[in-house]
Design an enzyme around this catalytic site. Structure first.
Site, PDB file in Angstrom:
ATOM      1  N   LEU A  51      45.953  39.792  30.389  1.00 60.70           N
ATOM      2  CA  LEU A  51      45.153  40.959  30.774  1.00 60.70           C
ATOM      3  C   LEU A  51      44.584  40.843  32.183  1.00 60.70           C
ATOM      4  CD1 LEU A  51      43.313  41.706  27.406  1.00 60.70           C
ATOM      5  CD2 LEU A  51      45.244  42.950  28.422  1.00 60.70           C
ATOM      6  N   HIS A  52      44.334  39.621  32.656  1.00 57.64           N
ATOM      7  CA  HIS A  52      43.772  39.504  34.012  1.00 57.64           C
ATOM      8  C   HIS A  52      44.774  39.867  35.103  1.00 57.64           C
ATOM      9  CE1 HIS A  52      45.048  34.990  34.179  1.00 57.64           C
ATOM     10  NE2 HIS A  52      45.878  35.696  34.914  1.00 57.64           N
ATOM     11  N   ASP A  53      46.059  40.062  34.729  1.00 54.64           N
ATOM     12  CA  ASP A  53      47.061  40.453  35.716  1.00 54.64           C
ATOM     13  C   ASP A  53      47.003  41.939  36.066  1.00 54.64           C
ATOM     14  OD1 ASP A  53      48.275  37.947  36.047  1.00 54.64           O
ATOM     15  OD2 ASP A  53      49.519  38.229  34.269  1.00 54.64           O
ATOM     16  N   LYS A  63      42.339  41.194  38.019  1.00 54.94           N
ATOM     17  CA  LYS A  63      41.064  40.547  38.303  1.00 54.94           C
ATOM     18  C   LYS A  63      40.589  39.885  37.024  1.00 54.94           C
ATOM     19  CE  LYS A  63      37.342  43.120  38.312  1.00 54.94           C
ATOM     20  NZ  LYS A  63      36.309  44.133  38.618  1.00 54.94           N
ATOM     21  N   GLU A  92      41.592  33.958  27.746  1.00 57.92           N
ATOM     22  CA  GLU A  92      41.366  34.220  29.169  1.00 57.92           C
ATOM     23  C   GLU A  92      40.269  33.311  29.721  1.00 57.92           C
ATOM     24  OE1 GLU A  92      42.775  36.026  31.403  1.00 57.92           O
ATOM     25  OE2 GLU A  92      43.954  37.548  30.349  1.00 57.92           O
TER      26      GLU A  92
END
Length: 356
Positions: free
Chosen positions: A261-263, A318, A290
């Protein structure tokens, strides 16, 4: 002034409230430490040490094909960083290096170190450009849709090996933190890369079946890794694109999203979770792994720096806080949300949620 006097003076300055630039110098030398590690990997220092059982400075120079002065400097630096131990005149691998820096070991970390050194760091050299333009510096968004969508030989040879080394260790942490996985029947690892997390899960839980959902060319890499692990009868691949595809494969009671998900930006992250919710049956579990920020977005440092790396590597990625992920999950229809602190590479929190 002696070293002891110097240390005492620094401590006295700190106690008196006097600031020094020492913390800033240590930030700068952190980059030197990383480059020292990368050079040692490139020269196969830790492999040489493991095969020999220990070497003198002169022997290291001969084995690596370098002169004694640079050998002396490299050995001192690696010993100071906890990468080598020294007994008498012999240098040898530390337990850390023996476990993670000898190629061929199960959790070999050299792939990530090579990738960061050859592809990641050059992008970081242009960090001011990334900050000013809000665009990645390791690839050109005008030429491809994302960092993942091209069968680039540099990416194939280093990036996926880098991800495998990290995900293998994270998979082991997951199995220890979430023993209830033993009660699950089928796991879909969304964006599962080379299959490392699925492999670790199936090793830990003998009745679990799993599949890796990835881009077609990455599925080929995962299939090879699965065969090498002897799990071809329990782990399959599901070629696809979780951004472009309208629906995810069904038939799985668990979906994992490890450092996925941070991508992406928030809108895309929410879309991914909504697709997961549609694909899971009632009682289905989603697991997010994460490096999360605190709710104030002031740390921890590693999570914040991984976020900076997303600026260099992605268009909208982020790092987020646990509260933000929980909000997305709630809005996607998940409930009974739980968080589990953990420590792995790029993971400090496991978030579990269930579909009613």
């Amino acid at each position: 002034m002696s070293d002891i006097d110097t240390e005492t003076s620094f401590a006295a300055d700190k106690a008196a409230g006097n600031l020094t630039p020492i913390p800033l110098f240590e930030l700068v030398t952190g980059g030197w430490a990383a480059k020292t590690l990368a050079a040692a990997i490139e020269l196969d220092l830790f492999g040489v040490m493991e095969r020999s059982g220990g070497l003198t400075r002169e022997q290291v120079a001969g084995e690596l094909g370098i002169q004694e002065r640079p050998a002396d400097l490299l050995l001192a630096a690696c010993a100071s960083l906890g990468l080598l131990d020294k007994r008498g005149q012999l240098y040898m691998n530390s337990p850390l290096s023996n476990s993670f820096l000898v190629e061929g070991r199960p959790y070999y970390f050299g792939g990530f170190i090579r990738y960061a050194d050859r592809r990641g760091y050059p992008g970081w050299h242009n960090l001011p450009t990334a900050l000013r333009t809000n665009r990645p510096t390791t690839w050109n968004p005008d030429d491809q849709e994302s960092v993942f969508d091209r069968d680039d030989q540099l990416v194939v040879s280093m990036f996926w090996e880098a991800m495998h080394s990290m995900s293998s260790f994270t998979g082991r942490v997951l199995t220890q933190a979430v023993p209830s996985l033993s009660e699950r029947k089928a796991l879909l690892d969304l964006g599962g890369g080379s299959g490392a997390l699925a492999i670790e899960a199936c090793k830990a839980f003998p009745t679990l079946l799993a599949a890796v959902f990835e881009l077609p060319f990455v599925c080929e890499i995962a299939a090879r890794k699965v065969i090498e692990a002897g799990l071809g009868d329990r782990i399959s691949t599901e070629p696809g694109d979780f951004i472009k595809d309208d629906d995810l494969p069904s038939g799985y009671d668990t979906i994992t999203l490890s450092a996925v998900l941070h991508d992406w930006d928030e809108e895309t992250g929410r879309m991914i979770l909504e697709k997961c919710a549609r694909a899971l049956p009632s009682g289905g579990m989603i697991i997010i792994l994460e490096d999360v920020l605190n709710e104030e977005h002031t740390g921890p440092a590693r999570a914040a720096l991984v976020g900076m790396n997303m600026l260099v590597e992605t268009v909208g990625g982020k790092n987020y806080s646990a509260g933000e992920y929980i909000g997305w999950l709630t809005d996607s229809g998940f409930g009974d949300i739980r968080t589990i602190p953990c420590q792995s590479v790029t993971t400090n929190r496991i978030i579990l949620a269930f579909k009613p």
